[in-house]
Design a protein around this motif. Structure first.
Motif, short mmCIF file in Angstrom:
data_model
loop_
_atom_site.label_atom_id
_atom_site.label_comp_id
_atom_site.label_asym_id
_atom_site.label_seq_id
_atom_site.Cartn_x
_atom_site.Cartn_y
_atom_site.Cartn_z
N THR A 1 0.80 -1.23 0.00
CA THR A 1 0.00 0.00 0.00
C THR A 1 0.83 1.27 0.00
O THR A 1 0.34 2.32 -0.40
N ARG A 2 2.09 1.19 0.44
CA ARG A 2 2.94 2.38 0.44
C ARG A 2 3.79 2.50 -0.82
O ARG A 2 4.35 3.55 -1.09
N TYR A 3 3.92 1.42 -1.58
CA TYR A 3 4.93 1.40 -2.62
C TYR A 3 4.40 1.11 -4.03
O TYR A 3 5.02 1.49 -5.01
N GLY A 4 3.29 0.44 -4.17
CA GLY A 4 2.86 0.02 -5.49
C GLY A 4 3.54 -1.26 -5.92
O GLY A 4 4.51 -1.71 -5.32
N PHE A 5 3.02 -1.85 -6.98
CA PHE A 5 3.50 -3.15 -7.45
C PHE A 5 4.43 -3.03 -8.65
O PHE A 5 4.37 -2.06 -9.41
N VAL A 6 5.25 -4.04 -8.81
CA VAL A 6 6.04 -4.23 -10.02
C VAL A 6 5.60 -5.54 -10.66
O VAL A 6 5.53 -6.57 -9.99
N ASP A 7 5.28 -5.51 -11.95
CA ASP A 7 4.91 -6.71 -12.69
C ASP A 7 6.15 -7.28 -13.37
O ASP A 7 6.91 -6.55 -14.03
N ARG B 1 2.72 -0.61 -11.21
CA ARG B 1 1.31 -0.37 -10.94
C ARG B 1 1.14 0.52 -9.71
O ARG B 1 1.99 0.57 -8.82
N GLU B 2 0.01 1.22 -9.66
CA GLU B 2 -0.27 2.13 -8.56
C GLU B 2 -0.40 1.36 -7.24
O GLU B 2 -0.65 0.16 -7.21
N LYS B 3 -0.29 2.11 -6.14
CA LYS B 3 -0.45 1.52 -4.82
C LYS B 3 -1.88 0.99 -4.67
O LYS B 3 -2.84 1.69 -4.99
N PRO B 4 -2.02 -0.24 -4.18
CA PRO B 4 -3.38 -0.75 -3.95
C PRO B 4 -4.02 -0.05 -2.76
O PRO B 4 -3.33 0.37 -1.82
N LYS B 5 -5.33 0.10 -2.77
CA LYS B 5 -6.03 0.76 -1.68
C LYS B 5 -6.13 -0.13 -0.45
O LYS B 5 -6.17 0.36 0.69
N LEU B 6 -6.19 -1.44 -0.68
CA LEU B 6 -6.25 -2.38 0.43
C LEU B 6 -4.97 -3.20 0.48
O LEU B 6 -4.30 -3.40 -0.54
N GLY C 1 15.87 18.74 -17.89
CA GLY C 1 14.82 19.37 -17.11
C GLY C 1 14.31 18.45 -16.02
O GLY C 1 14.67 17.27 -15.96
N PRO C 2 13.45 18.96 -15.15
CA PRO C 2 12.94 18.15 -14.04
C PRO C 2 12.13 16.95 -14.54
O PRO C 2 11.30 17.07 -15.45
N CYS C 3 12.37 15.79 -13.94
CA CYS C 3 11.57 14.60 -14.23
C CYS C 3 11.82 13.56 -13.15
O CYS C 3 12.78 13.67 -12.38
N SER C 4 10.95 12.58 -13.11
CA SER C 4 11.02 11.53 -12.10
C SER C 4 11.45 10.21 -12.73
O SER C 4 10.90 9.82 -13.76
N LEU C 5 12.41 9.54 -12.11
CA LEU C 5 12.78 8.21 -12.57
C LEU C 5 11.58 7.27 -12.47
O LEU C 5 11.27 6.53 -13.42
N GLU C 6 10.91 7.31 -11.33
CA GLU C 6 9.83 6.36 -11.06
C GLU C 6 8.61 6.61 -11.96
O GLU C 6 7.96 5.65 -12.41
N GLN C 7 8.29 7.86 -12.24
CA GLN C 7 7.06 8.16 -12.97
C GLN C 7 7.28 8.36 -14.46
O GLN C 7 6.38 8.08 -15.26
N ASP C 8 8.45 8.83 -14.85
CA ASP C 8 8.68 9.18 -16.25
C ASP C 8 9.64 8.22 -16.97
O ASP C 8 9.36 7.79 -18.09
N VAL C 9 10.76 7.89 -16.34
CA VAL C 9 11.83 7.15 -17.02
C VAL C 9 11.59 5.65 -16.97
O VAL C 9 11.62 4.96 -18.00
N PHE C 10 11.35 5.10 -15.78
CA PHE C 10 11.25 3.65 -15.65
C PHE C 10 10.06 3.05 -16.42
O PHE C 10 10.21 2.00 -17.05
N PRO C 11 8.88 3.67 -16.39
CA PRO C 11 7.78 3.09 -17.18
C PRO C 11 8.12 2.99 -18.67
O PRO C 11 7.74 2.02 -19.34
N ARG C 12 8.82 3.99 -19.18
CA ARG C 12 9.19 3.95 -20.61
C ARG C 12 10.18 2.83 -20.87
O ARG C 12 10.06 2.08 -21.85
N LEU C 13 11.19 2.68 -19.99
CA LEU C 13 12.16 1.59 -20.16
C LEU C 13 11.49 0.23 -20.07
O LEU C 13 11.83 -0.70 -20.81
N ALA C 14 10.53 0.11 -19.16
CA ALA C 14 9.81 -1.16 -19.02
C ALA C 14 9.04 -1.48 -20.30
O ALA C 14 9.02 -2.63 -20.75
N SER C 15 8.42 -0.48 -20.90
CA SER C 15 7.65 -0.70 -22.14
C SER C 15 8.55 -1.10 -23.29
O SER C 15 8.13 -1.77 -24.23
#
Length: 406
Positions: free
Chosen positions: A149-155, A165-170, A194-208
């Motif tokens: 719930t604090r971290y989100g999932f990795v597939d 994946r986003e943090k689960p609510k439960l 420029g400003p960017c996030s590894l977790e939100q911007d860079v890693f999802p693209r690399l995973a895809s």
């Protein structure tokens, strides 16, 4: 020889969830068990051969710079180099990494400065596993948790990370990103200025693109991002980072004993010895070598030859993703020909001087520690300091370690 290993540590975030605790101090520099939290990270990495540290600073960067960039006492204690790279303005984790590009090696470890995941870092950095693609840009250390719930999932699909994946609510069990990465620097070149996030911007693209690998490890983990976990770290971190130790003889236990082995070309690993050491590393054990080296007292070779051989052994182990934490050797023998070393001593096994020195230096969990060697003297030395000691058969080190770990 051992290659120089570099770790970059992200310590630029504001840590707003900690409130007034971080008003004048960056979160990774908050005191935990007698020292700034980030120093526990660096001390743990130093065991694995990391000697170059780059601190990526942002919030309250002046505090970081004054503490670690100006003739740092801690760097001297660590016997390592510490460099502080300050982002000119808030740039996010991705922007901070790009800003530090010229300070980073072709491959390096990247960690979050507000969490510790205690596992065998060399397995993440050194070992190319069968079936993994060669064009990866980032390996991620993953951790299985009861609640994400604090971290989100990795597939994960085989060795490939396919999605974050986003943090689960439960509360829900799954794999999380531990914040420890082994990166190829060419990945940084793909980060936009420029400003960017590894977790939100860079890693999802690399995973895809199929260029992120995930490896799951076990080990102690804590993130000090919320007050409850900061207090838990302050109460228990030193205890949780304590480890049992494997004390291992050298000649006849790790290598074939040809008599006064001291040359690299004469050193022959016993089958399974390197793998046994890696098993111990992976299981969270400190690994020590304690070896009688009477050949020094007898004048057959000197201490420098022993140090050179041990450096070479470290390089051999490093290629496998394994390491020795510390080594003690006894240069004495009462029948030696070197006057200063021809004496009775308290370190020559079965005496306990070498083991006691290591125990005082590392404070291992004695109840789970053990001593293995190919002579009765090895076993006796272990028993004398209060740990399990056993004389093992030649070439049986791997089987003995497997049995003890089970």
């Amino acid at each position: 020889m051992k290659s120089v290993k570099q770790a970059a540590i992200l310590i630029g975030g504001r840590g707003t969830r900690l409130g007034s605790a971080v008003r004048i101090t960056p979160k990774p520099l908050l005191e935990v068990c007698g020292r700034p939290f980030v120093e526990h990270i660096m001390l743990n990495l130093r065991r694995f051969g990391f000697t170059e540290f780059v601190l990526l600073a942002g919030y309250q960067s002046k505090v970081v710079y004054e503490k670690y960039a100006l003739e740092s006492t801690f760097a001297q204690q660590l016997e390592a180099n510490i460099e502080v790279v300050v982002e000119p303005s808030p740039m996010g984790t991705g922007g901070a990494l790009r800003h530090a590009r010229e300070h980073l090696q072709d491959e390096f470890l990247l960690l979050n400065g507000d969490s510790i995941f205690d596992f065998n870092y060399l397995d993440l950095s050194n070992c190319q596993r069968e079936g993994e693609p060669d064009d990866w840009l980032c390996r991620v250390a993953l951790l299985a948790v009861e609640s994400a719930t604090r971290y989100g999932f990795v597939d994960l699909d085989g060795s490939l990370i396919t999605a974050f994946r986003e943090k689960p609510k439960l509360p829900q069990s799954g794999l999380i990103n531990s914040g420890v990465y082994w990166l190829k620097a060419q990945m940084i070149d793909a980060i936009e200025v420029g400003p960017c996030s590894l977790e939100q911007d860079v890693f999802p693209r690399l995973a895809s693109e199929g260029r992120m690998l995930g490896r799951t490890y076990k080990g102690f983990f804590i993130d000090i991002g919320i007050p409850e976990d900061l207090e838990a770290a302050r109460a228990n971190l030193s205890h949780n980072l304590r480890k049992p130790a494997a004390f291992l003889d050298r000649d006849g236990t790790l290598n074939h004993d040809g008599g006064y082995t001291h040359k690299i070309e004469e050193f022959k690993w016993i089958d399974g010895a390197k793998e046994a050491i890696k098993l111990l590393n992976d299981a969270g054990y400190l690994v020590f070598i304690v070896t009688n080296q009477a050949g020094i007292a007898r004048g057959y070779y000197d201490a420098a030859a022993v140090e050179t051989l041990h450096d070479w052994m470290a390089g051999e182990l490093c290629e496998l993703g394994a390491h020795i934490d510390d080594i003690r050797y006894c240069p004495h023998h009462p029948e030696g020909s070197v006057p200063s070393l021809s004496t009775e001593c308290d370190c020559r096994k079965p005496n306990t001087g070498m083991l006691i020195s290591l125990i005082e230096r590392w404070n291992p969990l004695m109840s789970e520690s053990f001593m293995l060697g190919d002579t009765d003297q090895d076993a006796e030395a272990g028993i004398a300091v209060g740990i399990y000691g056993k004389k093992i058969e030649p070439s049986s080190i791997l089987q003995e370690v497997e049995s003890l770990l089970e």
